[in-house]
Design an enzyme around this catalytic site. Sequence first.
Site, PDB file in Angstrom:
ATOM      1  N   ASP A  32       6.913   5.612  19.523  1.00  0.00           N
ATOM      2  CA  ASP A  32       6.669   6.862  18.790  1.00  0.00           C
ATOM      3  C   ASP A  32       7.697   7.891  19.249  1.00  0.00           C
ATOM      4  O   ASP A  32       8.065   7.915  20.425  1.00  0.00           O
ATOM      5  CB  ASP A  32       5.247   7.396  19.069  1.00  0.00           C
ATOM      6  CG  ASP A  32       4.755   8.314  17.962  1.00  0.00           C
ATOM      7  OD1 ASP A  32       3.773   7.956  17.299  1.00  0.00           O
ATOM      8  OD2 ASP A  32       5.364   9.393  17.759  1.00  0.00           O
ATOM      9  N   TYR A 150       8.313  11.896  -1.400  1.00  0.00           N
ATOM     10  CA  TYR A 150       7.473  11.068  -0.521  1.00  0.00           C
ATOM     11  C   TYR A 150       6.999   9.823  -1.262  1.00  0.00           C
ATOM     12  O   TYR A 150       7.093   8.706  -0.758  1.00  0.00           O
ATOM     13  CB  TYR A 150       6.279  11.895  -0.030  1.00  0.00           C
ATOM     14  CG  TYR A 150       5.370  11.130   0.892  1.00  0.00           C
ATOM     15  CD1 TYR A 150       5.812  10.744   2.162  1.00  0.00           C
ATOM     16  CD2 TYR A 150       4.083  10.764   0.506  1.00  0.00           C
ATOM     17  CE1 TYR A 150       4.984  10.021   3.004  1.00  0.00           C
ATOM     18  CE2 TYR A 150       3.254  10.048   1.344  1.00  0.00           C
ATOM     19  CZ  TYR A 150       3.708   9.684   2.592  1.00  0.00           C
ATOM     20  OH  TYR A 150       2.895   8.961   3.435  1.00  0.00           O
TER      21      TYR A 150
END
Length: 323
Positions: A32, A150
């Site tokens: 991450d 998106y």
Amino acid sequence: MQCLVTGAAGFIGSNLTERLLLKENNDVFAIDDFSTGNKENISHLFNNPRFHFQQGSILDKDLLKELIDKCEIIYHLAAAVGVKYIMENLIKSIRINIEGTENVLEIASHDKKKVLITSSSEIYGKSENYPFNEESDRILGPTTKLRWSYSASKATDEFLAIAYHKEKVLPIVITRLFNVSGPKQVGEYGMVIPRFVEQALKGEPITVYGDGKQLRSFIHIEDTVNGLISLMENENTNGEIFNLGSPQPVNISQLAEMVKQLTQSKSQIKYIPYRQVYGDDFEDLKYRVPDISKISKTIGFKPTKSLEDIIKDVIEYYKKKSK
Ligand code: UDP
């Protein structure tokens, strides 16, 4: 089993990681970059010898290869998420979602490791033909309305995954998530339930955008994690796309009322035009409700938690957090 979770510090990634590690006894490798993920979501796992965390980006191919080489399966969740975040980070969001996903697929294809791709209900765009099934048409607005970037980037991810499946015989499964919520979700990037809960608990106005008639259906994170693991483990999912969500719709005004009631808040419910929040270029989706017959038939998926359960769990999470 050795699993890789990309985006492991995010809301969904951290809940999935916890389950894979603590309940299912896997070794979990995790990556991450903390762009929208939060270290606190996974810090309690750092001293577990079966948890192997690397801070870094999925745009770093060397790091990604190192991790994928150690794993048998890949849950790919790292992505730019949240309407607010996407609108404020346009280039970065497109790059992470498209280039990052291609990196994962390309490296995984060397040794044909199964990849679960998390796509989105945004795929269906502003279609009014709900509930949406996996073969429904997608209806998007013009490229000048930037919200659609998106949806387009997630659709490109799906095309890439299917292309790798067909040309490189890579095992893949794609899932389109519909408004997941629950503990660890934050309101910062736009997500409505944690925003309403925080506003209600603080006695601030609950901000409903538009006329509040837009329909959504919310699924609890626990049901979502169950679904993700079953989709990965079931052999009949290879090469397929599945909606994952709740078929039970609610409109955003009703949601605001429910949050107000369950928090016993005195907050007023305030209607705010979209224009004021996201500018003139914004277009919201009126409907977003899944047909879940395919996932139900293939893996026996059925939501077990109601919207009330979700809201109550988010309330509890925020109460604990603010102590
Ligand atoms: N929304 C709202 N107030 C907020 C945040 C969101 O009324 O403070 C609305 C938003 O416009 C949308 C719905 O709630 O119609 C769900 O928003 P979210 O960003 O959680 O998910 P998505 O838009 O991706 O479905």
